[in-house]
Design a protein around this motif. Structure first.
Motif, PDB file in Angstrom:
ATOM      1  N   LEU A 183       0.741  -1.280  -0.095  1.00 27.39           N
ATOM      2  CA  LEU A 183      -0.131  -0.006   0.063  1.00 27.39           C
ATOM      3  C   LEU A 183       0.601   1.183  -0.055  1.00 27.39           C
ATOM      4  CD1 LEU A 183      -2.962  -0.879   2.555  1.00 27.39           C
ATOM      5  CD2 LEU A 183      -2.908  -0.910  -0.159  1.00 27.39           C
ATOM      6  N   LYS A 184       2.081   1.238   0.370  1.00 27.29           N
ATOM      7  CA  LYS A 184       3.051   2.592   0.203  1.00 27.29           C
ATOM      8  C   LYS A 184       3.026   2.984  -1.214  1.00 27.29           C
ATOM      9  CE  LYS A 184       7.386  -0.082  -0.203  1.00 27.29           C
ATOM     10  NZ  LYS A 184       8.683  -0.381   0.089  1.00 27.29           N
ATOM     11  N   TYR A 185       2.713   2.039  -2.269  1.00 28.48           N
ATOM     12  CA  TYR A 185       2.611   2.499  -3.497  1.00 28.48           C
ATOM     13  C   TYR A 185       1.367   3.100  -4.007  1.00 28.48           C
ATOM     14  CZ  TYR A 185       6.763  -0.429  -3.857  1.00 28.48           C
ATOM     15  OH  TYR A 185       8.131  -0.763  -3.394  1.00 28.48           O
ATOM     16  N   LEU A 186       0.406   2.946  -3.193  1.00 24.18           N
ATOM     17  CA  LEU A 186      -0.775   3.790  -3.439  1.00 24.18           C
ATOM     18  C   LEU A 186      -1.011   5.369  -2.673  1.00 24.18           C
ATOM     19  CD1 LEU A 186      -3.780   3.918  -4.295  1.00 24.18           C
ATOM     20  CD2 LEU A 186      -4.557   2.833  -2.339  1.00 24.18           C
ATOM     21  N   TYR A 187      -0.445   6.313  -3.517  1.00 22.79           N
ATOM     22  CA  TYR A 187      -0.348   7.846  -3.159  1.00 22.79           C
ATOM     23  C   TYR A 187      -1.713   8.127  -2.619  1.00 22.79           C
ATOM     24  CZ  TYR A 187       4.290   6.906  -5.200  1.00 22.79           C
ATOM     25  OH  TYR A 187       5.388   6.463  -5.678  1.00 22.79           O
ATOM     26  N   ARG A 188      -1.859   9.037  -1.557  1.00 24.52           N
ATOM     27  CA  ARG A 188      -3.085   9.343  -0.809  1.00 24.52           C
ATOM     28  C   ARG A 188      -3.089  10.986  -1.484  1.00 24.52           C
ATOM     29  NH1 ARG A 188      -1.464   4.283   0.737  1.00 24.52           N
ATOM     30  NH2 ARG A 188      -2.815   3.509   2.152  1.00 24.52           N
ATOM     31  N   SER A 189      -4.381  11.221  -1.520  1.00 19.32           N
ATOM     32  CA  SER A 189      -4.596  12.933  -1.797  1.00 19.32           C
ATOM     33  C   SER A 189      -6.163  13.067  -1.303  1.00 19.32           C
ATOM     34  CB  SER A 189      -4.609  13.259  -3.419  1.00 19.32           C
ATOM     35  OG  SER A 189      -5.066  14.536  -3.507  1.00 19.32           O
ATOM     36  N   LYS A 190      -6.283  14.232  -0.643  1.00 20.11           N
ATOM     37  CA  LYS A 190      -7.851  14.624  -0.494  1.00 20.11           C
ATOM     38  C   LYS A 190      -8.514  14.997  -1.329  1.00 20.11           C
ATOM     39  CE  LYS A 190      -6.213  15.788   4.286  1.00 20.11           C
ATOM     40  NZ  LYS A 190      -6.076  16.836   5.314  1.00 20.11           N
ATOM     41  N   HIS A 191      -7.742  15.291  -2.654  1.00 16.92           N
ATOM     42  CA  HIS A 191      -8.477  15.815  -3.845  1.00 16.92           C
ATOM     43  C   HIS A 191      -9.125  14.584  -4.450  1.00 16.92           C
ATOM     44  CE1 HIS A 191      -9.387  16.969  -7.808  1.00 16.92           C
ATOM     45  NE2 HIS A 191      -9.499  18.452  -7.254  1.00 16.92           N
ATOM     46  N   PRO A 192     -10.373  14.327  -4.634  1.00 15.13           N
ATOM     47  CA  PRO A 192     -11.031  13.129  -5.125  1.00 15.13           C
ATOM     48  C   PRO A 192     -10.500  12.662  -6.606  1.00 15.13           C
ATOM     49  CG  PRO A 192     -12.627  14.325  -4.136  1.00 15.13           C
ATOM     50  CD  PRO A 192     -11.538  15.352  -4.328  1.00 15.13           C
ATOM     51  N   GLY A 193     -10.493  13.606  -7.492  1.00 11.34           N
ATOM     52  CA  GLY A 193     -10.061  13.404  -8.756  1.00 11.34           C
ATOM     53  C   GLY A 193      -8.531  12.737  -8.756  1.00 11.34           C
ATOM     54  N   ARG A 194      -7.558  13.382  -7.937  1.00 13.17           N
ATOM     55  CA  ARG A 194      -6.332  12.941  -7.965  1.00 13.17           C
ATOM     56  C   ARG A 194      -6.112  11.843  -7.327  1.00 13.17           C
ATOM     57  NH1 ARG A 194      -4.467  17.257  -5.519  1.00 13.17           N
ATOM     58  NH2 ARG A 194      -4.301  18.622  -7.713  1.00 13.17           N
ATOM     59  N   MET A 195      -6.951  11.323  -6.066  1.00 13.09           N
ATOM     60  CA  MET A 195      -6.831  10.201  -5.481  1.00 13.09           C
ATOM     61  C   MET A 195      -7.308   9.075  -6.474  1.00 13.09           C
ATOM     62  SD  MET A 195      -6.164   8.808  -2.595  1.00 13.09           S
ATOM     63  CE  MET A 195      -6.092   7.031  -2.769  1.00 13.09           C
ATOM     64  N   TRP A 196      -8.317   9.350  -7.218  1.00 10.39           N
ATOM     65  CA  TRP A 196      -8.761   8.391  -8.340  1.00 10.39           C
ATOM     66  C   TRP A 196      -7.611   8.098  -9.243  1.00 10.39           C
ATOM     67  CZ3 TRP A 196     -11.590   4.542  -8.829  1.00 10.39           C
ATOM     68  CH2 TRP A 196     -11.929   4.052 -10.087  1.00 10.39           C
ATOM     69  N   LYS A 197      -7.049   8.893  -9.704  1.00  2.00           N
ATOM     70  CA  LYS A 197      -5.818   8.821 -10.693  1.00  2.00           C
ATOM     71  C   LYS A 197      -4.664   7.852  -9.828  1.00  2.00           C
ATOM     72  CE  LYS A 197      -6.092  13.121 -13.339  1.00  2.00           C
ATOM     73  NZ  LYS A 197      -5.408  14.243 -13.957  1.00  2.00           N
ATOM     74  N   PHE A 198      -4.642   8.186  -8.508  1.00  2.00           N
ATOM     75  CA  PHE A 198      -3.572   7.441  -7.834  1.00  2.00           C
ATOM     76  C   PHE A 198      -3.977   5.896  -7.660  1.00  2.00           C
ATOM     77  CE2 PHE A 198      -1.865  11.583  -5.261  1.00  2.00           C
ATOM     78  CZ  PHE A 198      -1.026  11.653  -6.219  1.00  2.00           C
ATOM     79  N   ILE A 199      -5.354   5.847  -7.587  1.00  7.47           N
ATOM     80  CA  ILE A 199      -5.853   4.412  -7.415  1.00  7.47           C
ATOM     81  C   ILE A 199      -5.477   3.646  -8.777  1.00  7.47           C
ATOM     82  CG2 ILE A 199      -7.935   2.869  -7.155  1.00  7.47           C
ATOM     83  CD1 ILE A 199      -8.904   5.218  -5.202  1.00  7.47           C
ATOM     84  N   LEU A 200      -5.837   4.346  -9.909  1.00  4.44           N
ATOM     85  CA  LEU A 200      -5.723   3.777 -11.101  1.00  4.44           C
ATOM     86  C   LEU A 200      -4.254   3.558 -11.405  1.00  4.44           C
ATOM     87  CD1 LEU A 200      -8.059   5.966 -13.220  1.00  4.44           C
ATOM     88  CD2 LEU A 200      -8.456   3.808 -12.404  1.00  4.44           C
ATOM     89  N   LEU A 201      -3.336   4.399 -11.146  1.00  7.41           N
ATOM     90  CA  LEU A 201      -1.868   4.029 -11.431  1.00  7.41           C
ATOM     91  C   LEU A 201      -1.274   3.104 -10.266  1.00  7.41           C
ATOM     92  CD1 LEU A 201       0.516   5.401 -12.455  1.00  7.41           C
ATOM     93  CD2 LEU A 201       1.032   6.643 -10.346  1.00  7.41           C
ATOM     94  N   TYR A 202      -1.855   2.797  -9.123  1.00 11.54           N
ATOM     95  CA  TYR A 202      -1.696   1.539  -8.291  1.00 11.54           C
ATOM     96  C   TYR A 202      -2.011   0.334  -8.920  1.00 11.54           C
ATOM     97  CZ  TYR A 202      -2.007  -1.479  -4.205  1.00 11.54           C
ATOM     98  OH  TYR A 202      -1.810  -2.494  -3.368  1.00 11.54           O
ATOM     99  N   LEU A 203      -3.328   0.426  -9.540  1.00 15.29           N
ATOM    100  CA  LEU A 203      -3.855  -0.983 -10.063  1.00 15.29           C
ATOM    101  C   LEU A 203      -2.813  -1.261 -11.310  1.00 15.29           C
ATOM    102  CD1 LEU A 203      -7.531  -0.324  -9.569  1.00 15.29           C
ATOM    103  CD2 LEU A 203      -6.142  -1.839  -8.197  1.00 15.29           C
ATOM    104  N   GLU A 204      -2.590  -0.247 -12.302  1.00 17.65           N
ATOM    105  CA  GLU A 204      -1.802  -0.488 -13.417  1.00 17.65           C
ATOM    106  C   GLU A 204      -0.493  -0.965 -13.142  1.00 17.65           C
ATOM    107  OE1 GLU A 204      -0.675  -0.633 -17.092  1.00 17.65           O
ATOM    108  OE2 GLU A 204      -2.627  -0.380 -16.360  1.00 17.65           O
TER     109      GLU A 204
END
Length: 264
Positions: free
Chosen positions: A161-182
């Motif tokens: 989970l350290k590779y799943l970056y966090r953000s309070k901004h919903p749009g940016r957080m969604w991008k981080f989730i997609l990047l983690y899954l990729e």
């Protein structure tokens, strides 16, 4: 041979293209291990003819160009060279593959550098050819430097989970989730290209979102690779910029920066 082609193809896919070049052009920093090297050898490099291999968007150009009497920066990506050229107009920047430096004469350069673990993007055969080419174009007594991944570091786990970056901004957080899954998908797709052998390992890591394996090697094995060329070890720096010995255990540093001198 099939593994060599696969490793080269996977890494080419990570580092070619305009979008990749634009990302790399934003990297404008000097890393601690590089600064430590410059502190120790900067005066010697000043006024030198420098060959800078794998310049990406010009990160290393930024701090080496002002020191050089003559500077040549190369990268195998035309887009990297184009974007670096826009940042450093007038600098001599050329599209070259480090495995073939036949455009340059024997002993042409005072200092040859392959920074930021760029040599670790090559399969073993290409790595060994690159080391020979770097040595060939370096003058007797010249400086030779490179950085390479640390095999003593634990293997990266794409599910961590350290590779799943966090953000309070919903749009940016969604991008981080997609990047983690990729990253997980990329690792699954190319897992068979990772190997472990006595001399080195090819491992996936987060540096390219687990898309292609990087070359990992211990300090002693890297030194053994270059010693037959006739290179004297001058220093090894960890990622904090501290000098370390060949024998010292280190499972924390992601890579080491090595400095050698070609025999006169």
């Amino acid at each position: 041979m099939a593994l060599k082609r696969e490793t080269d193809a996977l890494n080419h896919s990570c580092y070619l293209g305009k979008e990749v070049a634009e990302r790399w052009a934003k990297k404008q920093y000097v890393m601690p291990e590089e600064q430590a090297f410059l502190n120790d050898f900067g005066q010697e490099i000043k006024g030198a003819k420098i060959l800078d291999i794998g310049i990406g968007g010009g990160r290393s150009t930024r701090f080496l160009l002002p020191l050089a009497s003559e500077y040549v920066g190369v990268d195998y990506s035309p887009d990297m060279i184009e974007i670096a050229g826009a940042c450093f107009p007038g600098a001599r920047l050329e599209v070259r593959d480090a495995r073939d430096l036949s455009a340059y004469a024997d002993g042409e350069f005072d200092f040859v550098l392959f920074s930021f673990n760029g040599i670790d993007c090559l399969a073993h055969e290409g790595r060994m050819q690159t080391l020979k080419e770097m040595y060939r174009v370096l003058k007797p007594g010249g400086l030779f430097a490179l950085s390479s991944h640390n095999r003593q570091q634990p293997k990266a786990n794409p599910y961590a989970l350290k590779y799943l970056y966090r953000s309070k901004h919903p749009g940016r957080m969604w991008k981080f989730i997609l990047l983690y899954l990729e990253g997980i998908r990329s690792w699954k797709r190319t897992a068979a290209s990772a190997i472990d052998c006595e001399e080195y390992a090819l491992r996936h890591d987060s540096g390219n979102t687990f898309s292609a394996p990087h070359y990992y090697i211990t300090k002693s094995s890297l030194i053994a690779q270059v010693q037959p060329l006739g290179l004297e070890l001058l220093a090894i720096y960890d990622t904090q910029g501290r000098k370390v010995t060949e024998e010292a255990e280190d499972s924390v540093s992601s890579w080491f920066h090595y400095a050698f001198r070609k025999a006169v």
